[in-house]
Scaffold this motif. Structure first.
Motif, PDB file in Angstrom:
ATOM      1  N   ALA A  99      24.814-100.604  14.713  1.00  0.00           N
ATOM      2  CA  ALA A  99      24.457-101.878  14.086  1.00  0.00           C
ATOM      3  C   ALA A  99      25.571-102.336  13.160  1.00  0.00           C
ATOM      4  O   ALA A  99      25.873-103.532  13.081  1.00  0.00           O
ATOM      5  CB  ALA A  99      23.143-101.758  13.324  1.00  0.00           C
ATOM      6  N   GLY A 100      26.210-101.407  12.461  1.00  0.00           N
ATOM      7  CA  GLY A 100      27.309-101.754  11.565  1.00  0.00           C
ATOM      8  C   GLY A 100      28.503-102.305  12.310  1.00  0.00           C
ATOM      9  O   GLY A 100      29.206-103.183  11.820  1.00  0.00           O
TER      10      GLY A 100
ATOM     11  N   SER B  32      18.874 -91.908  13.440  1.00  0.00           N
ATOM     12  CA  SER B  32      19.432 -92.529  12.244  1.00  0.00           C
ATOM     13  C   SER B  32      20.908 -92.860  12.433  1.00  0.00           C
ATOM     14  O   SER B  32      21.398 -93.868  11.910  1.00  0.00           O
ATOM     15  CB  SER B  32      19.262 -91.611  11.036  1.00  0.00           C
ATOM     16  OG  SER B  32      17.906 -91.411  10.765  1.00  0.00           O
ATOM     17  N   LEU B  33      21.627 -92.026  13.160  1.00  0.00           N
ATOM     18  CA  LEU B  33      23.052 -92.277  13.372  1.00  0.00           C
ATOM     19  C   LEU B  33      23.313 -93.512  14.220  1.00  0.00           C
ATOM     20  O   LEU B  33      24.426 -94.039  14.209  1.00  0.00           O
ATOM     21  CB  LEU B  33      23.717 -91.051  13.998  1.00  0.00           C
ATOM     22  CG  LEU B  33      23.886 -89.861  13.056  1.00  0.00           C
ATOM     23  CD1 LEU B  33      24.427 -88.660  13.824  1.00  0.00           C
ATOM     24  CD2 LEU B  33      24.790 -90.210  11.900  1.00  0.00           C
ATOM     25  N   THR B  34      22.307 -93.984  14.944  1.00  0.00           N
ATOM     26  CA  THR B  34      22.512 -95.208  15.727  1.00  0.00           C
ATOM     27  C   THR B  34      22.673 -96.426  14.827  1.00  0.00           C
ATOM     28  O   THR B  34      23.048 -97.495  15.308  1.00  0.00           O
ATOM     29  CB  THR B  34      21.355 -95.437  16.716  1.00  0.00           C
ATOM     30  OG1 THR B  34      20.132 -95.569  16.000  1.00  0.00           O
ATOM     31  CG2 THR B  34      21.258 -94.303  17.725  1.00  0.00           C
TER      32      THR B  34
ATOM     33  N   GLN C 265      29.480-111.865   4.603  1.00  0.00           N
ATOM     34  CA  GLN C 265      29.111-110.485   4.303  1.00  0.00           C
ATOM     35  C   GLN C 265      27.700-110.391   3.735  1.00  0.00           C
ATOM     36  O   GLN C 265      27.057-109.357   3.865  1.00  0.00           O
ATOM     37  CB  GLN C 265      30.093-109.870   3.315  1.00  0.00           C
ATOM     38  CG  GLN C 265      31.441-109.566   3.933  1.00  0.00           C
ATOM     39  CD  GLN C 265      32.387-108.979   2.914  1.00  0.00           C
ATOM     40  OE1 GLN C 265      32.498-109.475   1.798  1.00  0.00           O
ATOM     41  NE2 GLN C 265      33.068-107.918   3.305  1.00  0.00           N
ATOM     42  N   VAL C 266      27.207-111.462   3.119  1.00  0.00           N
ATOM     43  CA  VAL C 266      25.834-111.470   2.614  1.00  0.00           C
ATOM     44  C   VAL C 266      24.869-111.360   3.787  1.00  0.00           C
ATOM     45  O   VAL C 266      23.916-110.583   3.768  1.00  0.00           O
ATOM     46  CB  VAL C 266      25.561-112.731   1.770  1.00  0.00           C
ATOM     47  CG1 VAL C 266      24.107-112.811   1.365  1.00  0.00           C
ATOM     48  CG2 VAL C 266      26.464-112.773   0.553  1.00  0.00           C
TER      49      VAL C 266
ATOM     50  N   SER D  68      20.379-104.173   6.186  1.00  0.00           N
ATOM     51  CA  SER D  68      19.160-103.776   5.481  1.00  0.00           C
ATOM     52  C   SER D  68      17.952-103.807   6.410  1.00  0.00           C
ATOM     53  O   SER D  68      17.151-102.872   6.433  1.00  0.00           O
ATOM     54  CB  SER D  68      18.924-104.697   4.285  1.00  0.00           C
ATOM     55  OG  SER D  68      17.689-104.447   3.693  1.00  0.00           O
ATOM     56  N   ASN D  69      17.824-104.875   7.192  1.00  0.00           N
ATOM     57  CA  ASN D  69      16.713-104.972   8.152  1.00  0.00           C
ATOM     58  C   ASN D  69      16.789-103.863   9.198  1.00  0.00           C
ATOM     59  O   ASN D  69      15.766-103.268   9.558  1.00  0.00           O
ATOM     60  CB  ASN D  69      16.697-106.341   8.819  1.00  0.00           C
ATOM     61  CG  ASN D  69      16.278-107.436   7.867  1.00  0.00           C
ATOM     62  OD1 ASN D  69      15.583-107.192   6.893  1.00  0.00           O
ATOM     63  ND2 ASN D  69      16.715-108.650   8.143  1.00  0.00           N
ATOM     64  N   ALA D  70      17.996-103.582   9.686  1.00  0.00           N
ATOM     65  CA  ALA D  70      18.166-102.514  10.681  1.00  0.00           C
ATOM     66  C   ALA D  70      17.810-101.154  10.078  1.00  0.00           C
ATOM     67  O   ALA D  70      17.211-100.304  10.746  1.00  0.00           O
ATOM     68  CB  ALA D  70      19.602-102.504  11.205  1.00  0.00           C
ATOM     69  N   THR D  71      18.143-100.948   8.804  1.00  0.00           N
ATOM     70  CA  THR D  71      17.835 -99.689   8.135  1.00  0.00           C
ATOM     71  C   THR D  71      16.330 -99.496   8.001  1.00  0.00           C
ATOM     72  O   THR D  71      15.800 -98.412   8.286  1.00  0.00           O
ATOM     73  CB  THR D  71      18.509 -99.640   6.751  1.00  0.00           C
ATOM     74  OG1 THR D  71      19.928 -99.760   6.928  1.00  0.00           O
ATOM     75  CG2 THR D  71      18.203 -98.337   6.035  1.00  0.00           C
TER      76      THR D  71
END
Length: 139
Positions: free
Chosen positions: A112-113, A106-108, A41-42, A49-52
């Motif tokens: 990624a999640g 942003s919803l894309t 999970q880390v 974070s990178n995708a955000t």
């Protein structure tokens, strides 16, 4: 085991990560609280974070490009050449569509999640009825 000294170190760190077993003081001072106890999970948190941040950069680029083109058109730069002039209501509507585009982009992040690692499947153990001699291997 988690001690109060660990909580102080977590608070001083640039990025603190608390896992589900360390709720309490750790989750109060940690930058990231993981709800499970999987170390993978880390990695998932770092990938998200990178995708955000990549999505933030895309949205800023989109907004900058829109304003670079839209503001001069709304100000009437094309009026002498082509007779094209945007009314304030049309310019406001186009700004609304721009905001919808940024929101949709942003919803894309939800995609990624979904690609992040999932917990391993739980394998059910066979129930031992205490009669090991009756198994087909021992007959």
């Amino acid at each position: 085991a988690f001690s109060l000294a660990s909580s102080a170190a977590l608070a001083e760190a640039d990025v603190g990560i608390a896992m589900a077993g360390g709720v309490g003081a750790a989750s109060e001072v940690a930058s990231i609280v993981l709800l499970g106890d999987r170390p993978s999970q880390v990695v998932d948190a770092l990938e998200l974070s990178n995708a955000t941040f990549a999505k933030i950069k895309q949205n800023l680029a989109w907004a900058f490009a829109y304003n670079l083109v839209g503001i001069p058109i709304a100000a009437g730069v094309l009026l002498p050449f082509s007779g094209l002039c945007l009314t304030p209501s049309v310019a406001g509507g186009l700004m609304g569509f721009s905001s919808l585009g940024v929101m949709a982009n942003s919803l894309t992040l939800r995609l990624a999640g979904r690609r992040l690692s999932k917990p391993p499947p739980v394998v059910a153990k066979e129930k031992d009825d205490g009669n090991a001699d009756a198994s087909p291997d021992n007959v």
